[in-house]
Scaffold this motif. Sequence first.
Motif, PDB file in Angstrom:
ATOM      1  N   VAL A   1       0.878  -1.162   0.000  1.00 37.95           N
ATOM      2  CA  VAL A   1       0.000   0.000   0.000  1.00 37.95           C
ATOM      3  C   VAL A   1       0.918   1.215   0.000  1.00 37.95           C
ATOM      4  O   VAL A   1       1.694   1.416   0.944  1.00 37.95           O
ATOM      5  N   LEU A   2       0.849   2.011  -1.057  1.00 33.47           N
ATOM      6  CA  LEU A   2       1.772   3.128  -1.268  1.00 33.47           C
ATOM      7  C   LEU A   2       0.993   4.433  -1.210  1.00 33.47           C
ATOM      8  O   LEU A   2       0.124   4.678  -2.058  1.00 33.47           O
ATOM      9  N   ALA A   3       1.297   5.268  -0.235  1.00 33.04           N
ATOM     10  CA  ALA A   3       0.554   6.507  -0.022  1.00 33.04           C
ATOM     11  C   ALA A   3       1.449   7.722  -0.224  1.00 33.04           C
ATOM     12  O   ALA A   3       2.519   7.828   0.381  1.00 33.04           O
ATOM     13  N   SER A   4       1.020   8.634  -1.096  1.00 35.12           N
ATOM     14  CA  SER A   4       1.694   9.925  -1.301  1.00 35.12           C
ATOM     15  C   SER A   4       3.149   9.776  -1.724  1.00 35.12           C
ATOM     16  O   SER A   4       4.008  10.514  -1.259  1.00 35.12           O
ATOM     17  N   GLY A   5       3.419   8.836  -2.601  1.00 40.12           N
ATOM     18  CA  GLY A   5       4.801   8.560  -2.965  1.00 40.12           C
ATOM     19  C   GLY A   5       5.319   9.386  -4.128  1.00 40.12           C
ATOM     20  O   GLY A   5       4.570   9.989  -4.897  1.00 40.12           O
ATOM     21  N   TYR A   6       6.668   9.394  -4.229  1.00 38.08           N
ATOM     22  CA  TYR A   6       7.388  10.065  -5.330  1.00 38.08           C
ATOM     23  C   TYR A   6       8.153   8.965  -6.050  1.00 38.08           C
ATOM     24  O   TYR A   6       9.103   8.398  -5.499  1.00 38.08           O
ATOM     25  N   TYR A   7       7.740   8.652  -7.292  1.00 37.58           N
ATOM     26  CA  TYR A   7       8.229   7.451  -7.957  1.00 37.58           C
ATOM     27  C   TYR A   7       9.044   7.702  -9.218  1.00 37.58           C
ATOM     28  O   TYR A   7       9.723   6.791  -9.705  1.00 37.58           O
ATOM     29  N   PHE A   8       8.969   8.914  -9.768  1.00 41.12           N
ATOM     30  CA  PHE A   8       9.660   9.230 -11.012  1.00 41.12           C
ATOM     31  C   PHE A   8      10.384  10.566 -10.867  1.00 41.12           C
ATOM     32  O   PHE A   8       9.829  11.513 -10.283  1.00 41.12           O
ATOM     33  N   PRO A   9      11.608  10.680 -11.353  1.00 44.96           N
ATOM     34  CA  PRO A   9      12.376  11.921 -11.154  1.00 44.96           C
ATOM     35  C   PRO A   9      11.779  13.100 -11.913  1.00 44.96           C
ATOM     36  O   PRO A   9      11.350  12.968 -13.059  1.00 44.96           O
ATOM     37  N   THR A  10      11.735  14.235 -11.264  1.00 45.98           N
ATOM     38  CA  THR A  10      11.330  15.501 -11.873  1.00 45.98           C
ATOM     39  C   THR A  10      12.275  16.581 -11.361  1.00 45.98           C
ATOM     40  O   THR A  10      13.055  16.342 -10.428  1.00 45.98           O
ATOM     41  N   PHE A  11      12.200  17.741 -11.939  1.00 45.09           N
ATOM     42  CA  PHE A  11      13.046  18.844 -11.470  1.00 45.09           C
ATOM     43  C   PHE A  11      12.432  19.404 -10.190  1.00 45.09           C
ATOM     44  O   PHE A  11      11.330  19.952 -10.209  1.00 45.09           O
ATOM     45  N   ARG A  12      13.115  19.245  -9.075  1.00 48.26           N
ATOM     46  CA  ARG A  12      12.620  19.707  -7.784  1.00 48.26           C
ATOM     47  C   ARG A  12      13.733  20.440  -7.033  1.00 48.26           C
ATOM     48  O   ARG A  12      14.510  19.838  -6.307  1.00 48.26           O
ATOM     49  N   MET A  13      13.796  21.754  -7.201  1.00 48.91           N
ATOM     50  CA  MET A  13      14.822  22.534  -6.527  1.00 48.91           C
ATOM     51  C   MET A  13      14.626  22.538  -5.014  1.00 48.91           C
ATOM     52  O   MET A  13      15.587  22.618  -4.246  1.00 48.91           O
TER      53      MET A  13
END
Length: 326
Positions: free
Chosen positions: A155-167
Amino acid sequence: MSTTETVLLIVLAGLVVLILGNIAFQVAAERKNPPIGAFIECDGVRLHYIERGDAAAPCVVLFHGNGTMIQDLVLSGLVDRLAHYYRVVCFDRPGFGYSNRPRTRIWTATTQAILFAKALDQLEVRNPVVLGHSWGTLVAIALALRSDYAVSGLVLASGYYFPTFRMDFWLMSGPALPLLGDLMRYTISPIISWAIMPTLIRTLFAPRAVPPDFKNEFPISLSLRPKQLRAAAEESAFLIPVAAQLPLQYQGIRCPVRIVHGKGDRLIEPDQSRRLHETLPRSVLDLVEDAGHMVTYADTPGIADAVAALVLTAPTRPELGGEASA
């Protein structure tokens, strides 16, 4: 004494005062908020964890996000709700709460998964459903990808799974730097973190208000300790590299997956969960209305139901590396 020497002396004295003050603050925070669980020594790491519910029931393992600790998942109500039916094991991940984070390792999601696989073996936890929130989703996925430890479902909640530009994540990683980061953590970082904490917490819970239980009972002082600030900064620095590495392995997840994300999440965009759902055709996606990053508070019953669904669909005799029924 020259003017330059006087200024340097004043600066040095100020740094000494800040360092001693932060050490005293850390001691006071730990006295006010002692450990709430037990400890296990595993692979040279002292892990703090709690265990609730029936030891003979199916097990659910919980991993918290960056900057928090066990108390976050307890205050959300998830631990108590799940403990009515299951054995629940919830860890302080390395560096958070009262778990150690040795500097001899780089604590990526995979490194943490290796540690937790061994710790769960020691606790005789077999084939659990694993729930991860935020950064904890990456640890949960890395654990499910291991060939030496079987997981019944995710069960995966509020995850970050793929790289994006995040300064913003890079800016938060300063205290993780060697030497300079150490100086920051024992001088100005706790003060800066304390100043921005109210705004950060409101952002995490938006569009909803911060729950009174979290506001009144979460031990914020523990999260401002220099040693926990190092862990949080490292995970901010590791987030994008880890998210860049794992997508190549997502197809190797062989257990059922439930993905939950708040539609109003202002920290991690819901599109992250949509993309993961598209990558994992057998997964189930639930985008929660009027919920933000702390969807664990906004939809506690729904997340508990997602866990229950995976417990019910788990195979009766799972094999290591075997595929669970969907």
